[in-house]
Design a protein around this motif. Structure first.
Motif, PDB file in Angstrom:
ATOM      1  N   LEU A  49       0.813  -1.349   0.036  1.00 18.37           N
ATOM      2  CA  LEU A  49      -0.174   0.085   0.137  1.00 18.37           C
ATOM      3  C   LEU A  49       0.759   1.180  -0.139  1.00 18.37           C
ATOM      4  CD1 LEU A  49      -2.881   1.180   0.154  1.00 18.37           C
ATOM      5  CD2 LEU A  49      -2.790   1.107   2.609  1.00 18.37           C
ATOM      6  N   ALA A  50       1.977   1.235   0.876  1.00 18.75           N
ATOM      7  CA  ALA A  50       2.916   2.283   0.787  1.00 18.75           C
ATOM      8  C   ALA A  50       3.454   2.662  -0.676  1.00 18.75           C
ATOM      9  CB  ALA A  50       4.001   2.081   1.852  1.00 18.75           C
ATOM     10  N   GLY A  51       3.828   1.502  -1.199  1.00 18.68           N
ATOM     11  CA  GLY A  51       4.008   1.873  -2.781  1.00 18.68           C
ATOM     12  C   GLY A  51       3.154   2.342  -3.550  1.00 18.68           C
ATOM     13  N   GLU A  52       1.994   1.768  -3.414  1.00 20.45           N
ATOM     14  CA  GLU A  52       0.881   2.125  -4.137  1.00 20.45           C
ATOM     15  C   GLU A  52       0.427   3.730  -4.131  1.00 20.45           C
ATOM     16  OE1 GLU A  52      -2.970  -0.259  -3.500  1.00 20.45           O
ATOM     17  OE2 GLU A  52      -3.815   1.773  -3.663  1.00 20.45           O
ATOM     18  N   LEU A  53       0.502   4.049  -2.983  1.00 23.08           N
ATOM     19  CA  LEU A  53       0.029   5.605  -2.661  1.00 23.08           C
ATOM     20  C   LEU A  53       1.424   6.463  -2.704  1.00 23.08           C
ATOM     21  CD1 LEU A  53      -2.031   4.844   0.358  1.00 23.08           C
ATOM     22  CD2 LEU A  53      -2.784   5.296  -1.844  1.00 23.08           C
ATOM     23  N   GLY A  54       2.387   5.802  -2.667  1.00 24.13           N
ATOM     24  CA  GLY A  54       3.557   6.794  -2.781  1.00 24.13           C
ATOM     25  C   GLY A  54       3.848   7.469  -1.347  1.00 24.13           C
ATOM     26  N   CYS A  55       3.803   6.667  -0.439  1.00 22.13           N
ATOM     27  CA  CYS A  55       4.082   7.323   0.913  1.00 22.13           C
ATOM     28  C   CYS A  55       5.507   7.851   0.981  1.00 22.13           C
ATOM     29  CB  CYS A  55       3.994   6.173   1.921  1.00 22.13           C
ATOM     30  SG  CYS A  55       2.346   5.786   2.248  1.00 22.13           S
ATOM     31  N   ILE A  56       5.702   8.648   1.736  1.00 20.84           N
ATOM     32  CA  ILE A  56       7.366   9.042   1.977  1.00 20.84           C
ATOM     33  C   ILE A  56       8.062   8.044   2.504  1.00 20.84           C
ATOM     34  CG2 ILE A  56       7.014  10.318   3.947  1.00 20.84           C
ATOM     35  CD1 ILE A  56       8.998  12.471   3.113  1.00 20.84           C
ATOM     36  N   SER A  57       7.247   7.485   3.666  1.00 27.33           N
ATOM     37  CA  SER A  57       8.119   6.236   4.288  1.00 27.33           C
ATOM     38  C   SER A  57       6.951   5.207   4.811  1.00 27.33           C
ATOM     39  CB  SER A  57       8.800   6.928   5.531  1.00 27.33           C
ATOM     40  OG  SER A  57       7.816   7.483   6.696  1.00 27.33           O
ATOM     41  N   ALA A  58       7.501   4.014   4.991  1.00 19.06           N
ATOM     42  CA  ALA A  58       6.881   3.128   5.726  1.00 19.06           C
ATOM     43  C   ALA A  58       7.474   2.470   6.961  1.00 19.06           C
ATOM     44  CB  ALA A  58       6.609   1.617   4.667  1.00 19.06           C
ATOM     45  N   GLU A  59       6.978   2.240   7.904  1.00 21.44           N
ATOM     46  CA  GLU A  59       7.507   1.912   9.077  1.00 21.44           C
ATOM     47  C   GLU A  59       7.439   0.488   9.484  1.00 21.44           C
ATOM     48  OE1 GLU A  59       7.459   5.761   8.250  1.00 21.44           O
ATOM     49  OE2 GLU A  59       8.084   5.902  10.261  1.00 21.44           O
ATOM     50  N   HIS A  60       8.371  -0.046  10.464  1.00 19.92           N
ATOM     51  CA  HIS A  60       8.292  -1.372  11.199  1.00 19.92           C
ATOM     52  C   HIS A  60       8.668  -2.247  10.158  1.00 19.92           C
ATOM     53  CE1 HIS A  60       6.971  -0.097  15.057  1.00 19.92           C
ATOM     54  NE2 HIS A  60       5.763   0.536  14.670  1.00 19.92           N
ATOM     55  N   LEU A  61       7.612  -2.710   9.188  1.00 22.67           N
ATOM     56  CA  LEU A  61       7.873  -3.690   8.158  1.00 22.67           C
ATOM     57  C   LEU A  61       8.464  -4.943   8.555  1.00 22.67           C
ATOM     58  CD1 LEU A  61       9.551  -0.992   5.838  1.00 22.67           C
ATOM     59  CD2 LEU A  61       7.392  -2.015   5.536  1.00 22.67           C
ATOM     60  N   LEU A  62       8.374  -5.519   9.735  1.00 25.41           N
ATOM     61  CA  LEU A  62       8.884  -6.850  10.096  1.00 25.41           C
ATOM     62  C   LEU A  62       8.326  -8.068   9.219  1.00 25.41           C
ATOM     63  CD1 LEU A  62       9.723  -5.294  12.768  1.00 25.41           C
ATOM     64  CD2 LEU A  62       9.264  -7.180  14.066  1.00 25.41           C
ATOM     65  N   ALA A  63       7.095  -7.984   8.962  1.00 25.39           N
ATOM     66  CA  ALA A  63       6.393  -9.065   8.287  1.00 25.39           C
ATOM     67  C   ALA A  63       6.149  -8.729   6.973  1.00 25.39           C
ATOM     68  CB  ALA A  63       5.049  -9.258   9.042  1.00 25.39           C
ATOM     69  N   ALA A  64       6.837  -7.643   6.325  1.00 28.97           N
ATOM     70  CA  ALA A  64       6.687  -7.212   5.025  1.00 28.97           C
ATOM     71  C   ALA A  64       7.084  -8.277   3.962  1.00 28.97           C
ATOM     72  CB  ALA A  64       7.106  -5.814   4.737  1.00 28.97           C
ATOM     73  N   SER A  65       6.324  -8.241   2.784  1.00 31.30           N
ATOM     74  CA  SER A  65       6.799  -9.468   1.943  1.00 31.30           C
ATOM     75  C   SER A  65       7.893  -8.744   0.976  1.00 31.30           C
ATOM     76  CB  SER A  65       5.675  -9.857   1.179  1.00 31.30           C
ATOM     77  OG  SER A  65       5.090  -8.634   0.439  1.00 31.30           O
ATOM     78  N   ASP A  66       8.393  -9.548  -0.190  1.00 36.04           N
ATOM     79  CA  ASP A  66       9.386  -9.127  -0.925  1.00 36.04           C
ATOM     80  C   ASP A  66       8.680  -8.207  -2.132  1.00 36.04           C
ATOM     81  OD1 ASP A  66      11.229 -10.795   0.090  1.00 36.04           O
ATOM     82  OD2 ASP A  66      11.621 -12.024  -1.331  1.00 36.04           O
ATOM     83  N   GLU A  67       7.255  -8.734  -2.292  1.00 34.58           N
ATOM     84  CA  GLU A  67       6.604  -7.770  -3.049  1.00 34.58           C
ATOM     85  C   GLU A  67       6.184  -6.557  -2.528  1.00 34.58           C
ATOM     86  OE1 GLU A  67       5.321 -10.937  -2.181  1.00 34.58           O
ATOM     87  OE2 GLU A  67       6.500 -11.776  -3.930  1.00 34.58           O
ATOM     88  N   GLY A  68       6.174  -6.332  -1.180  1.00 34.89           N
ATOM     89  CA  GLY A  68       5.911  -5.175  -0.768  1.00 34.89           C
ATOM     90  C   GLY A  68       7.303  -4.252  -0.628  1.00 34.89           C
ATOM     91  N   PHE A  69       8.173  -4.944  -0.420  1.00 39.66           N
ATOM     92  CA  PHE A  69       9.750  -4.159  -0.840  1.00 39.66           C
ATOM     93  C   PHE A  69       9.917  -3.651  -2.161  1.00 39.66           C
ATOM     94  CE2 PHE A  69      11.900  -7.099   2.836  1.00 39.66           C
ATOM     95  CZ  PHE A  69      11.218  -6.399   3.771  1.00 39.66           C
ATOM     96  N   GLU A  70       9.380  -4.375  -3.069  1.00 41.73           N
ATOM     97  CA  GLU A  70       9.504  -4.386  -4.625  1.00 41.73           C
ATOM     98  C   GLU A  70       8.495  -2.957  -4.884  1.00 41.73           C
ATOM     99  OE1 GLU A  70      11.399  -4.497  -7.451  1.00 41.73           O
ATOM    100  OE2 GLU A  70      11.878  -6.348  -6.424  1.00 41.73           O
ATOM    101  N   ALA A  71       7.285  -2.881  -4.202  1.00 41.60           N
ATOM    102  CA  ALA A  71       6.502  -1.840  -4.509  1.00 41.60           C
ATOM    103  C   ALA A  71       7.107  -0.671  -3.901  1.00 41.60           C
ATOM    104  CB  ALA A  71       5.205  -2.203  -3.672  1.00 41.60           C
ATOM    105  N   MET A  72       7.664  -0.649  -2.762  1.00 44.25           N
ATOM    106  CA  MET A  72       8.386   0.435  -1.873  1.00 44.25           C
ATOM    107  C   MET A  72       9.367   0.980  -3.085  1.00 44.25           C
ATOM    108  SD  MET A  72       8.291  -0.761   1.935  1.00 44.25           S
ATOM    109  CE  MET A  72       9.609   0.568   2.440  1.00 44.25           C
ATOM    110  N   LYS A  73      10.155   0.031  -3.405  1.00 45.90           N
ATOM    111  CA  LYS A  73      11.448   0.535  -4.057  1.00 45.90           C
ATOM    112  C   LYS A  73      11.012   1.317  -5.498  1.00 45.90           C
ATOM    113  CE  LYS A  73      15.200  -1.149  -7.196  1.00 45.90           C
ATOM    114  NZ  LYS A  73      15.807  -2.362  -7.605  1.00 45.90           N
ATOM    115  N   LYS A  74       9.975   0.837  -5.944  1.00 44.90           N
ATOM    116  CA  LYS A  74       9.409   1.320  -7.351  1.00 44.90           C
ATOM    117  C   LYS A  74       8.988   2.741  -7.179  1.00 44.90           C
ATOM    118  CE  LYS A  74       6.262  -0.261 -10.717  1.00 44.90           C
ATOM    119  NZ  LYS A  74       5.214  -1.225 -10.811  1.00 44.90           N
TER     120      LYS A  74
END
Ligand code: NIG
Ligand code: FE
Length: 426
Positions: A268-293
């Motif tokens: 969701l952070a990636g989709e919306l273009g958040c400036i940051s996403a916090e914690h992320l202990l359980a985040a998936s590789d797809e989540g990281f990919e979306a953030m990177k993008k």
């Protein structure tokens, strides 16, 4: 002609780490490109860095200029002022009672579901006067400064009514005006569903969107909006609604994402273009990919996973390898992370997240600055940026996370002014 003058020259720096580099948060290998200038100096003018580099070169370039004051660093280590990009600074009360529950194995989300946790701090915060909140937060901010933080983000989210949220945000503004540390304010009305809305979370979401966000905007009390996207708190859909509305009103977006359960918060952070996403202990590789993008900065909070006795940690190494910029923060709050010490976070960043001391420093200076929209003003010692710097009683950078649990700070300079000297507030 008026002779140009330097207000303060800090010289005889044993190891000067400026964090100078290209604009933007550092990713991948750039995070470890941290070099130490031996025999360094920093020249300060009008609260800003005028020059930072080798003392010989700095003095040469200052030839002919009047130097009003000089400060001998006595061969110490100097870094840019540390930046804490995620705190819940303003709140009432404390929660040491939860320690016994934790030791019995009751989880963080169970305590919250029973009406404790965040909700007990909500009660204490609502009961506290604005002056009480100010005095308590001021004390914590003093501690943060003594431990090297010169810029701190502060979230609301323990009021959960319009008036109580505004009360917290006004305290943050007053602290910004009266304390040497710079504060950056985030509205977090969606931190928990308050007891009076139990079972009616969509009505509460409505309240946040229709009443709280516009009033906070109107009062100019926050730059960012944050949501706790978590099982039993706010769903991905609710988080999307709140953050999208905030974006429309001109707030920057932040999200507490995938802290305990994998929810799709990083995606969701990636989709919306958040400036940051916090914690992320359980985040998936797809989540990281979306953030990177979308260039979302990961704010990792290893003191929280340590204090919650979680057996997992944010996968900082993976994110660094993938090219997601990583920042670190205390997450200072009375429940999941009751510590003001970024130096403790340095140690946990190394030992629990597997980051090197160089990556850790990048994560709590330049990357932390970008995570709160201050990349142009803070996070490195370069001309025209704020003259915020920390001098440590330590011979080198690795010594800071290595010798842990104590305070290494000797001197802090904030906007060119000495605010901590010999480990004490000036
Ligand atoms: O970032 N996770 C949600 N919010 C805070 C904890 C707040 C509290 O427990 O009071 C956090 O960990
Ligand atoms: Fe938090």
């Amino acid at each position: 002609m008026v002779q140009p003058q330097i207000d303060l020259l800090v010289y005889n720096i044993g190891c000067l780490i400026t964090m100078q580099g290209n604009p933007g948060p550092r990713k991948g290998k750039e995070m470890s490109e941290v070099s130490c200038i031996e025999q360094g100096a920093v020249a300060i003018k009008d609260g800003k860095v005028f020059l930072a580099g080798r003392e010989k070169d700095v003095r040469l370039q200052l030839a002919g200029m009047l130097i009003k004051e000089e400060l001998d660093a006595e061969n110490r280590l100097v870094t840019p002022g540390l930046i804490d990009p995620h705190t819940h600074l303003v709140h009432g009360g404390s929660r040491e009672n939860e320690l016994a529950l934790k030791l019995k194995g009751v989880s963080y989300l169970e305590i919250l579901a029973q009406g404790g946790g965040i909700l007990s701090t909500v009660k204490a915060t609502r009961q506290a006067t604005e002056e009480e909140l100010y005095q308590k937060a001021r004390k914590s901010l003093d501690t943060m400064l003594l431990y090297g933080a010169t810029t701190v983000e502060a979230k609301s989210g323990y009021g959960l009514t319009l008036d109580d949220e505004l009360k917290q945000l006004r305290v943050a503004r007053r602290l910004d005006e009266t304390h040497p540390v710079d504060l950056v304010s985030t509205f977090m009305g969606a931190h928990a569903v308050p007891l009076e809305y139990k079972g009616r979370s969509s009505e509460f979401v409505q309240l946040v969107i229709e009443q709280m966000l516009p009033k906070v905007k109107e009062a100019g009390l926050a730059e960012f909006c944050d949501v706790f996207c978590e099982h039993g708190v706010f769903t991905v859909e609710e988080s999307r609604r709140i953050l999208s509305a905030a974006k429309e009103m001109g707030f920057g977006m932040k999200i507490h994402a995938d802290e305990i359960e994998p929810m799709g918060g990083a995606e969701l952070a990636g989709e919306l273009g958040c400036i940051s996403a916090e914690h992320l202990l359980a985040a998936s590789d797809e989540g990281f990919e979306a953030m990177k993008k979308s260039g979302v900065i990961a704010v990792c909070l290893p003191a929280t996973s340590f204090n919650l006795r979680l057996n997992t940690h944010a996968r900082a190494r993976k994110m660094i390898e993938m090219g997601v910029p990583v920042a670190l923060s205390t997450d200072y709050n009375p429940g999941s992370s009751p510590t003001e010490s970024l130096q403790l976070v340095m140690t946990l960043g190394c030992l629990n997240l597997g980051m090197t001391p160089e990556e850790v420093l990048t994560a709590m200076t330049i990357n932390a600055a970008y995570a709160i929209g201050r990349g142009e003003q803070a996070g490195s010692l370069e001309p025209r940026k704020n003259a915020d710097l920390v001098m440590y009683d330590a011979p080198n950078l690795a010594y800071l996370p290595y010798h842990f649990g104590i305070n290494h700070v000797h001197t802090v300079i904030k906007k060119g002014r000495v605010v901590v000297s010999e480990g004490r507030l000036v």
